[in-house]
Structures are given as C-alpha cells and as structure tokens.
Enzyme design. Structure first.
Site, PDB file in Angstrom:
ATOM      1  N   CYS A 188     -24.656 -18.579  48.667  1.00  0.00           N
ATOM      2  CA  CYS A 188     -23.653 -17.862  49.456  1.00  0.00           C
ATOM      3  C   CYS A 188     -24.283 -17.244  50.713  1.00  0.00           C
ATOM      4  O   CYS A 188     -25.282 -16.537  50.634  1.00  0.00           O
ATOM      5  CB  CYS A 188     -23.006 -16.770  48.608  1.00  0.00           C
ATOM      6  SG  CYS A 188     -21.712 -15.925  49.535  1.00  0.00           S
ATOM      7  N   ALA A 227     -14.728 -18.724  46.228  1.00  0.00           N
ATOM      8  CA  ALA A 227     -14.174 -17.375  46.135  1.00  0.00           C
ATOM      9  C   ALA A 227     -12.856 -17.324  46.892  1.00  0.00           C
ATOM     10  O   ALA A 227     -12.730 -17.898  47.981  1.00  0.00           O
ATOM     11  CB  ALA A 227     -15.177 -16.380  46.712  1.00  0.00           C
ATOM     12  N   LYS A 277     -26.888 -23.070  41.865  1.00  0.00           N
ATOM     13  CA  LYS A 277     -26.288 -23.735  43.030  1.00  0.00           C
ATOM     14  C   LYS A 277     -27.036 -23.278  44.278  1.00  0.00           C
ATOM     15  O   LYS A 277     -27.096 -22.077  44.567  1.00  0.00           O
ATOM     16  CB  LYS A 277     -24.797 -23.411  43.126  1.00  0.00           C
ATOM     17  CG  LYS A 277     -24.107 -24.148  44.273  1.00  0.00           C
ATOM     18  CD  LYS A 277     -22.620 -24.298  44.015  1.00  0.00           C
ATOM     19  CE  LYS A 277     -21.896 -24.926  45.183  1.00  0.00           C
ATOM     20  NZ  LYS A 277     -21.769 -24.023  46.341  1.00  0.00           N
ATOM     21  N   ASN A 307     -23.208 -32.011  46.663  1.00  0.00           N
ATOM     22  CA  ASN A 307     -22.038 -31.327  47.238  1.00  0.00           C
ATOM     23  C   ASN A 307     -22.149 -31.259  48.760  1.00  0.00           C
ATOM     24  O   ASN A 307     -23.227 -31.036  49.299  1.00  0.00           O
ATOM     25  CB  ASN A 307     -21.965 -29.913  46.621  1.00  0.00           C
ATOM     26  CG  ASN A 307     -20.990 -28.995  47.341  1.00  0.00           C
ATOM     27  OD1 ASN A 307     -21.387 -27.977  47.889  1.00  0.00           O
ATOM     28  ND2 ASN A 307     -19.725 -29.345  47.356  1.00  0.00           N
TER      29      ASN A 307
END
Ligand SMILES: Cc1cc2nc3c(=O)[nH]c(=O)nc-3n(C[C@H](O)[C@H](O)[C@H](O)COP(=O)(O)O)c2cc1C
Length: 322
Positions: free
Chosen positions: A103, A21, A142, A203
């Site tokens: 998030c 973001a 994710k 990741n």
C-alpha cells in the site's frame, strides 16, 4: 480445471480478486465469487485497529461461506501487533492471512507499514515470521516490484517471505512511486517465480480474459489476480475461466443483463450496510456498470446523486430506455 495450493488451501487456477479498500467489500467479493473468482481477499485491516477493537473490525473481517477460500489482509509495522491481531481474528476462520507490503498511501506507507516494509527487509522478515508462527492458516505477502525504479527488490523480499514462513507472494508489478499509473512490468513477476518455490500470484493491468492467459504464459505465475479490471464487470471471472478452459471468451452481457447484475449487487451492499450508507457506496459501482452504455456519461454523472434503491432502479429504467 487445474488447481494451485497456498499451503493446504486448494484454489482453482483461474483468477483471484485483489484486495481493494473501499471497493472489494463483502458484496463485491460475493458477486465476484458468484461469477467464478477463485479466491478473494478482504480490504486491508490495521493490526492495531484490530487489537484495540475498532468497531469496523467485524464488518471488515466477517466471512460468509460463499466467499471462501478467502484471506483477511492485515497491515501494520509491529510484529507484536501482528501476533496479537492473528490471535484476535482466529474466530473468523479465514482460509489465509495476507500481509500488506504494497500500500502506497501516506497514512499507511508514511507510518512504516504497507509498501514502506519493502525498504525495511529486516522488519518485513520479523513481521512475516511472527504472523506465520501465530497463525493456524497459511500466510501470504502482497508486495510491489519495489519502492521505486532504483530499488526494485521484489525478488529479495519474496525470498525473505519464503524463508520467513510465507506460503505465497502476490506481486503487483509496479513500484510504490508509480502508485497505480504507468504500465505494470510483468517481467518482475517472472523473475520472482523463477526465484522462489512458494506460490506466486501475478497482479497488475489484467483487464480481459486474454490478458489473464498472457500473464500466465509470459510469467509462469501460479495464479493471476485482478483489481480494477473487475470494476462494474464481475463476469470477467467467468470469461477468464471459459477462455482458459476452451479458448472461447463468452460475450459481454447485454445492457439489461448488466443492469440486473447491478441491482443484485446494490441489494447485497444495502443488505450489509443499510440503505443510506449502502447506496452512497453503490454510486461508484453503478457508474462503473453503466460504462459503455448509450449516453453513459450523463447517466454516470447522475449515479452520484442516487440515495435509495428506488432512485437507482428508476435511473436504470431511463438508461435502458435510451
Ligand atoms: C481502490 C483500490 C484499493 C486498493 N486497496 C488495496 C488494499 O487494501 N490492499 C492491497 O494489498 N492492495 C490494494 N490495492 C491494490 C490492488 O490490490 C492491486 O494490487 C492494484 O490495483 C493493481 O492491480 P490492477 O492493475 O489489476 O488494478 C488497491 C487498489 C485500488 C485501485
């Protein structure tokens, strides 16, 4: 070059750009694509915002052909709004829909969305099911390792994702409480890969071509994904690709080449967002591109004041003259 599949979408098995973001906007994704990013993801978009037609939606969801294959990432806490949002974004013909379950920011996790869904597996399952049922494209999720070190549950959530219809999971190998600091523990990526049959994207903390290869080797993941390691150096994707293909890492671009790429990048931001807003956003990118140059600290500070393309170009001239 080997490929990997997410549902019916074929992706080069090199490296993907992580959703970020306020960083990985259209210009950023495009420049990373031009340097060989195999797959890119939009900034996160609120399902409720989408449904109620927040006017930023079109900017966040619009996809140019150059960006494909690309996912639109959704966040929220209500399966019904996910269904409605999926119907609403169909017109963007995205390749993939990604669901944000990682998030940590209070505005998102504090409302039961993002990483909070890792603490609520039942709701997570309902959201994935509703999204997969409504979507005409593959759906991915994710996640993080878990909420905190006492509740590492990425394997459980990945299995739920698989059972609920997801075609892939991307694992950021940190807990929610770690936010973005501390070392990513790749062992969790290996454990997820060994526990599900869907595609697993690894990741966390890849900052070089060698790191990318090491994550493939150590975890067995199907695709690697980079976030902050791409800041001011989109060419890292071509370095990864070369290294995987030939074992050779091409040299870093020269200072002049880097500044040319920065100008190209800034021009793309301005084309999308106009000069005023675009240059305000280009400041942080300019500072990242200048990292490592002679007298970088002073020039990077001055990046904070640029207002026009001309300001940027004259700062670059000065920096190159050093
Ligand atoms: C500025 C910033 C914004 C981010 N925004 C998102 C986002 O919108 N959605 C998401 O799933 N992850 C987001 N992330 C997390 C990244 O996708 C990635 O998982 C994390 O940075 C770890 O990868 P890295 O160590 O390669 O940076 C963001 C990270 C950063 C630094």
């Amino acid at each position: 070059m080997q490929t990997v599949k997410i549902g019916n979408v074929e992706i080069e098995k090199t490296a993907a750009l992580a959703p970020m973001a306020s960083v990985a906007d259209k210009a950023y994704r495009t420049i990373c694509k031009q340097f060989g990013a195999a797959y890119v993801v939009s900034e996160m978009v609120s399902v409720k915002g989408l449904y109620y037609s927040d006017n930023k939606t079109d900017e966040l969801c619009h996809i140019s052909d150059e960006e494909r294959p690309m996912a639109i990432q959704l966040f929220g806490d209500d399966p019904l709004y996910f269904k409605l949002a999926v119907e609403k974004i169909e017109k963007y013909t995205q390749s993939i829909i990604d669901i944000n379950m990682g998030c940590p920011v209070p505005k998102v996790a504090g409302n039961g969305s993002g990483s909070a869904l890792m603490k609520n597996p039942k709701l997570a399952a309902k959201i994935i099911e509703a999204t997969a049922l409504a979507a005409k494209c593959p759906v991915t999720v994710k996640i993080r390792s878990g909420w905190d070190f006492d509740s590492i549950n990425a394997v459980e959530i990945a299995k739920i994702a698989e059972e609920s219809g997801a075609a892939a999971v991307a694992v950021h190998a940190r807990t929610k409480t770690q936010l973005y600091s501390g070392k990513a523990d790749w062992e969790i990526i290996r454990r997820v890969k060994n526990s599900v049959n869907i595609t697993v994207i690894g990741n966390g903390d890849i900052v070089s071509a060698e790191d990318a290869k090491r994550m493939y080797d150590e975890t067995g993941c199907d695709l690697v994904m980079l976030g902050r390691g791409t800041y001011g150096r989109p060419w890292i994707f071509s370095q990864i690709k070369s290294y995987l293909e030939s074992g050779e890492v091409p040299p870093e671009p020269t200072a002049r080449e880097r500044m040319d790429i920065l100008i190209r990048h800034a021009e793309m931001i301005v084309a999308d967002k106009g000069e005023r807003r675009g240059m305000a956003e280009a400041r942080k990118h300019a500072a990242w591109y200048m990292k490592g140059m002679k007298n970088a600290a002073a020039f990077r500070n001055r990046c904070g004041t640029i207002e026009t393309m001309e300001d940027l170009k004259s700062l670059i001239c000065e920096a190159l003259a050093e």
